[in-house]
Design a protein around this motif. Structure first.
Motif, mmCIF file in Angstrom:
data_model
loop_
_atom_site.group_PDB
_atom_site.id
_atom_site.type_symbol
_atom_site.label_atom_id
_atom_site.label_comp_id
_atom_site.label_asym_id
_atom_site.label_seq_id
_atom_site.Cartn_x
_atom_site.Cartn_y
_atom_site.Cartn_z
ATOM 1 N N GLY A 47 56.922 28.016 6.112
ATOM 2 C CA GLY A 47 57.622 27.019 5.578
ATOM 3 C C GLY A 47 57.178 25.701 6.507
ATOM 4 N N ALA A 48 58.344 24.914 6.462
ATOM 5 C CA ALA A 48 58.313 23.610 7.464
ATOM 6 C C ALA A 48 58.832 23.848 8.647
ATOM 7 C CB ALA A 48 58.654 22.643 6.745
ATOM 8 N N PHE A 49 58.129 23.365 9.872
ATOM 9 C CA PHE A 49 58.558 23.388 11.292
ATOM 10 C C PHE A 49 60.102 22.954 11.459
ATOM 11 C CE2 PHE A 49 58.727 22.263 15.835
ATOM 12 C CZ PHE A 49 57.839 23.199 16.270
ATOM 13 N N LYS A 50 60.108 21.546 10.719
ATOM 14 C CA LYS A 50 61.673 21.042 11.306
ATOM 15 C C LYS A 50 62.547 21.841 10.563
ATOM 16 C CE LYS A 50 63.817 16.585 10.436
ATOM 17 N NZ LYS A 50 63.905 16.283 11.852
ATOM 18 N N GLN A 51 62.477 22.319 9.401
ATOM 19 C CA GLN A 51 63.661 22.965 8.742
ATOM 20 C C GLN A 51 63.793 24.424 9.512
ATOM 21 O OE1 GLN A 51 62.502 24.303 4.727
ATOM 22 N NE2 GLN A 51 64.401 25.845 4.583
ATOM 23 N N ALA A 52 62.524 24.971 10.143
ATOM 24 C CA ALA A 52 62.731 26.354 10.794
ATOM 25 C C ALA A 52 63.604 26.017 11.902
ATOM 26 C CB ALA A 52 61.368 26.818 10.917
ATOM 27 N N MET A 53 63.209 24.939 12.858
ATOM 28 C CA MET A 53 63.817 24.622 14.112
ATOM 29 C C MET A 53 65.275 24.478 13.758
ATOM 30 S SD MET A 53 62.153 25.357 16.665
ATOM 31 C CE MET A 53 63.440 24.654 17.906
ATOM 32 N N GLU A 54 65.931 23.636 12.836
ATOM 33 C CA GLU A 54 66.997 23.444 12.420
ATOM 34 C C GLU A 54 67.822 24.676 12.267
ATOM 35 O OE1 GLU A 54 66.824 20.890 9.122
ATOM 36 O OE2 GLU A 54 66.549 18.887 10.280
ATOM 37 N N GLU A 55 67.209 25.563 11.721
ATOM 38 C CA GLU A 55 67.840 26.835 11.103
ATOM 39 C C GLU A 55 67.917 27.668 12.578
ATOM 40 O OE1 GLU A 55 69.899 29.292 8.670
ATOM 41 O OE2 GLU A 55 69.008 27.424 8.176
ATOM 42 N N LEU A 56 67.049 27.897 13.346
ATOM 43 C CA LEU A 56 67.085 28.532 14.422
ATOM 44 C C LEU A 56 68.239 27.855 15.494
ATOM 45 C CD1 LEU A 56 63.326 28.865 15.729
ATOM 46 C CD2 LEU A 56 64.902 30.807 14.847
ATOM 47 N N PRO A 74 57.717 40.905 25.483
ATOM 48 C CA PRO A 74 56.813 40.411 24.841
ATOM 49 C C PRO A 74 57.504 39.723 23.555
ATOM 50 C CG PRO A 74 56.249 42.516 25.772
ATOM 51 C CD PRO A 74 57.585 42.365 26.008
ATOM 52 N N ILE A 75 56.754 38.714 23.042
ATOM 53 C CA ILE A 75 56.955 37.920 21.886
ATOM 54 C C ILE A 75 56.060 37.619 21.284
ATOM 55 C CG2 ILE A 75 58.183 35.633 20.955
ATOM 56 C CD1 ILE A 75 59.803 35.433 23.519
ATOM 57 N N LEU A 76 55.919 37.884 19.998
ATOM 58 C CA LEU A 76 54.709 37.347 18.951
ATOM 59 C C LEU A 76 55.135 36.432 17.982
ATOM 60 C CD1 LEU A 76 51.900 37.778 17.844
ATOM 61 C CD2 LEU A 76 52.730 39.992 16.876
ATOM 62 N N GLY A 77 54.762 35.409 17.907
ATOM 63 C CA GLY A 77 55.186 34.483 16.605
ATOM 64 C C GLY A 77 53.942 34.495 15.697
ATOM 65 N N VAL A 78 54.199 34.388 14.532
ATOM 66 C CA VAL A 78 53.555 34.867 13.253
ATOM 67 C C VAL A 78 53.371 33.574 12.306
ATOM 68 C CG1 VAL A 78 53.269 36.312 11.078
ATOM 69 C CG2 VAL A 78 53.671 37.135 13.424
ATOM 70 N N CYS A 79 52.207 32.970 12.076
ATOM 71 C CA CYS A 79 52.244 31.778 11.262
ATOM 72 C C CYS A 79 52.971 30.573 11.898
ATOM 73 C CB CYS A 79 52.355 32.126 10.002
ATOM 74 S SG CYS A 79 51.596 30.970 8.749
ATOM 75 N N LEU A 80 53.991 30.267 10.878
ATOM 76 C CA LEU A 80 54.886 29.136 11.284
ATOM 77 C C LEU A 80 55.552 29.605 12.606
ATOM 78 C CD1 LEU A 80 56.669 26.504 11.020
ATOM 79 C CD2 LEU A 80 58.004 27.739 9.668
ATOM 80 N N GLU A 90 54.326 17.620 14.444
ATOM 81 C CA GLU A 90 54.266 16.188 13.787
ATOM 82 C C GLU A 90 54.629 16.475 12.262
ATOM 83 O OE1 GLU A 90 50.246 14.814 14.049
ATOM 84 O OE2 GLU A 90 50.302 14.531 16.318
ATOM 85 N N GLU A 91 54.800 17.602 11.703
ATOM 86 C CA GLU A 91 55.185 17.751 10.408
ATOM 87 C C GLU A 91 56.628 17.059 10.179
ATOM 88 O OE1 GLU A 91 55.312 21.585 7.226
ATOM 89 O OE2 GLU A 91 55.355 21.860 9.493
ATOM 90 N N HIS A 92 56.375 16.309 9.166
ATOM 91 C CA HIS A 92 57.930 15.643 8.663
ATOM 92 C C HIS A 92 58.432 14.901 9.990
ATOM 93 C CE1 HIS A 92 57.142 17.642 5.029
ATOM 94 N NE2 HIS A 92 57.591 18.799 5.379
ATOM 95 N N GLY A 93 57.769 14.329 10.847
ATOM 96 C CA GLY A 93 58.122 13.419 11.785
ATOM 97 C C GLY A 93 58.262 14.427 13.187
ATOM 98 N N LEU A 94 58.034 13.870 14.179
ATOM 99 C CA LEU A 94 58.144 14.630 15.611
ATOM 100 C C LEU A 94 59.593 15.506 15.709
ATOM 101 C CD1 LEU A 94 56.905 12.174 18.224
ATOM 102 C CD2 LEU A 94 55.492 14.284 17.088
ATOM 103 N N THR A 95 59.344 16.736 15.925
ATOM 104 C CA THR A 95 60.319 17.937 16.015
ATOM 105 C C THR A 95 59.882 18.725 17.302
ATOM 106 O OG1 THR A 95 60.591 17.965 13.747
ATOM 107 C CG2 THR A 95 61.693 19.576 14.974
ATOM 108 N N SER A 96 60.902 18.797 18.251
ATOM 109 C CA SER A 96 60.672 19.590 19.310
ATOM 110 C C SER A 96 60.852 21.045 18.894
ATOM 111 C CB SER A 96 61.841 19.331 20.308
ATOM 112 O OG SER A 96 61.924 18.060 20.897
ATOM 113 N N GLY A 97 59.764 21.809 19.414
ATOM 114 C CA GLY A 97 59.835 23.449 19.342
ATOM 115 C C GLY A 97 60.313 24.156 20.571
ATOM 116 N N SER A 146 48.922 24.646 6.626
ATOM 117 C CA SER A 146 48.491 23.199 6.681
ATOM 118 C C SER A 146 48.344 22.536 8.196
ATOM 119 C CB SER A 146 49.258 22.403 5.753
ATOM 120 O OG SER A 146 49.221 22.892 4.399
ATOM 121 N N TYR A 147 48.975 23.334 8.999
ATOM 122 C CA TYR A 147 48.946 22.673 10.268
ATOM 123 C C TYR A 147 48.268 23.650 11.437
ATOM 124 C CZ TYR A 147 52.058 18.804 8.556
ATOM 125 O OH TYR A 147 52.419 17.817 8.098
#
Length: 209
Positions: A47-56, A74-80, A90-97, A146-147
């Motif tokens: 999905g989208a970065f901004k939505q994911a960070m908001e949910e976290l 150890p941490i493994l991030g997958v796809c998004l 930069e997806e849907h405006g700048l969002t901090s990760g 897409s990113y």
């Protein structure tokens, strides 16, 4: 026990099945106590970065994730989930990760009318030898995105080509990211997850990787 982070934007069940296949027990959880007690974490994502960070943030998971990273587990991030490891998107405006690996997430630029999103099987080119990249030169894995992560070469363990060089596996200390879907990449994907299992085993027994 591996904690698969539950924040309603991940392909969690498929990842759990893949982990079970290689002999790694896991639980899908949003409980900070369980997350901090786990031997390792997988942060999925679709999905989208901004939505994911908001949910976290909504689930109060940002600080526990950072604390686990700081602990050396150890941490493994997958796809998004890989993209969320970086400083911002930069997806849907700048969002901090999460800021666990330096870099930014940018849209894949158009090239010779290639389709966006980048979807399908693409070949890996290995830049650094890690437990996740051993024996993977020239192997194909499955991408849907897409990113891409714009990060320094020192953090790129493997890449693929889609008009530009796309980081496919990134790595900083105990933090790893896979832009593709290991759980959808057949035997090669299972091999990569087995490499992450090796990282967890070495960490838990204090062996060097």
């Amino acid at each position: 026990m591996i904690a698969i982070i539950d924040y309603d934007t991940g392909n969690t069940r498929s990842i759990q099945k893949a982990l079970a296949y290689i002999g790694l027990s896991s639980q899908i959880t949003a409980d900070p106590v369980e997350i901090e007690a786990a031997d390792g974490l997988i942060l999925p994502g679709v999905g989208a970065f901004k939505q994911a960070m908001e949910e976290l943030k909504k689930r109060a998971l940002v600080d526990p994730l950072k604390q686990v990273a700081d602990s050396g587990k150890p941490i493994l991030g997958v796809c998004l989930g890989m993209q969320l490891l970086l400083d911002q998107s930069e997806e849907h405006g700048l969002t901090s990760g999460l800021g666990l690996i330096p870099g930014n997430v940018k849209k894949i630029p158009p090239f010779n009318n290639q389709k966006i999103p980048h979807m399908g099987w693409n070949q890996l080119h290995i830049h650094q030898e890690t437990p996740l990249t051993s024996g993977l030169e020239g192997k194909d894995v499955y991408f849907v995105h897409s990113y891409f992560t714009d990060t320094e070469a020192e953090f790129i363990a493997a890449s693929t080509t889609y008009g530009i060089q796309v980081p496919a596996i990134i790595h900083r200390d105990n933090v790893y990211g896979a832009q593709f879907h290991p759980e959808k990449s057949g035997t090669i994907g299972l091999q990569i997850l087995a490499g992450f299992k090796e990282v967890i085993t070495c960490k838990s027994t204090q062996q060097s990787i």
